[in-house]
Design a protein around this motif. Structure first.
Motif: not given
Length: 184
Positions: A30-37
């Motif tokens: 899985q790839i997410i853009r940044e440390n999402e909150t």
């Protein structure tokens, strides 16, 4: 040089074929853009737990772990290398920039499942990532592109048929990410 790279990385097609004919679990990234909150993190955790419950191995990577142009470029190259050398069976990306990287690098690594996931309608994106996403999707680099709401799905109505062919609407109750136009 090609032989040494092949030996070091192995053959991705053979590696996947061995997993298909063995008891090895599906490997996914899985790839997410940044440390999402926000909702993206909740979504990725939901997908991860669902895949894990079905026996898959799930890894998560941050595309942009730090701010700044140089750090973002380094993060993107790190994720590209991980895709190219990881022999993943599936790559799932949330938001435009991770989807672009997953689609193109996943295609080059011969990953059979390259799943993009736009979290906002295309009009909420800045122009460069919107155009890149449209090109990558139209050329068929996404095997599936999941929209989680009718608003997001309908936002792609004017896109070329090649892009829309991979679109799937899967409404699952996690609200669409609120647009912050400066993000991609």
């Amino acid at each position: 040089m090609k032989a040494s790279a092949q030996g070091r990385l192995g053959n991705p097609i053979e590696a996947r074929a061995r997993r298909c004919h063995s008891t090895e679990p599906m490997r996914s990234l899985q790839i997410i853009r940044e440390n999402e909150t926000d909702d993206v993190k909740a979504l990725s955790m939901t997908v991860s737990s669902g895949l894990t419950a079905r026996g898959a191995t799930v890894e998560t990577a941050l595309l942009f772990p730090e701010p700044g142009t140089r750090a973002k470029l380094h993060g993107a190259l790190r994720v590209v290398w991980r895709i190219l050398s990881g022999h993943y069976d599936a790559i799932i990306a949330y938001q435009a920039s991770p989807s672009i990287v997953a689609g193109v690098a996943g295609w080059f690594s011969r990953c059979g499942r390259r799943i993009g996931h736009p979290t906002v309608p295309p009009g909420a994106l800045r122009v460069p990532p919107r155009w890149l996403d449209a090109i990558v999707g139209t050329l068929g680099f996404y095997t599936v592109n999941v929209a989680n709401s009718r608003v997001i799905f309908d936002g792609f109505e004017g896109y070329p048929e090649g892009y829309r062919r991979a679109m799937r609407l899967i409404e699952y109750g996690i609200p669409a990410v609120r647009s912050r136009r400066a993000r991609s």
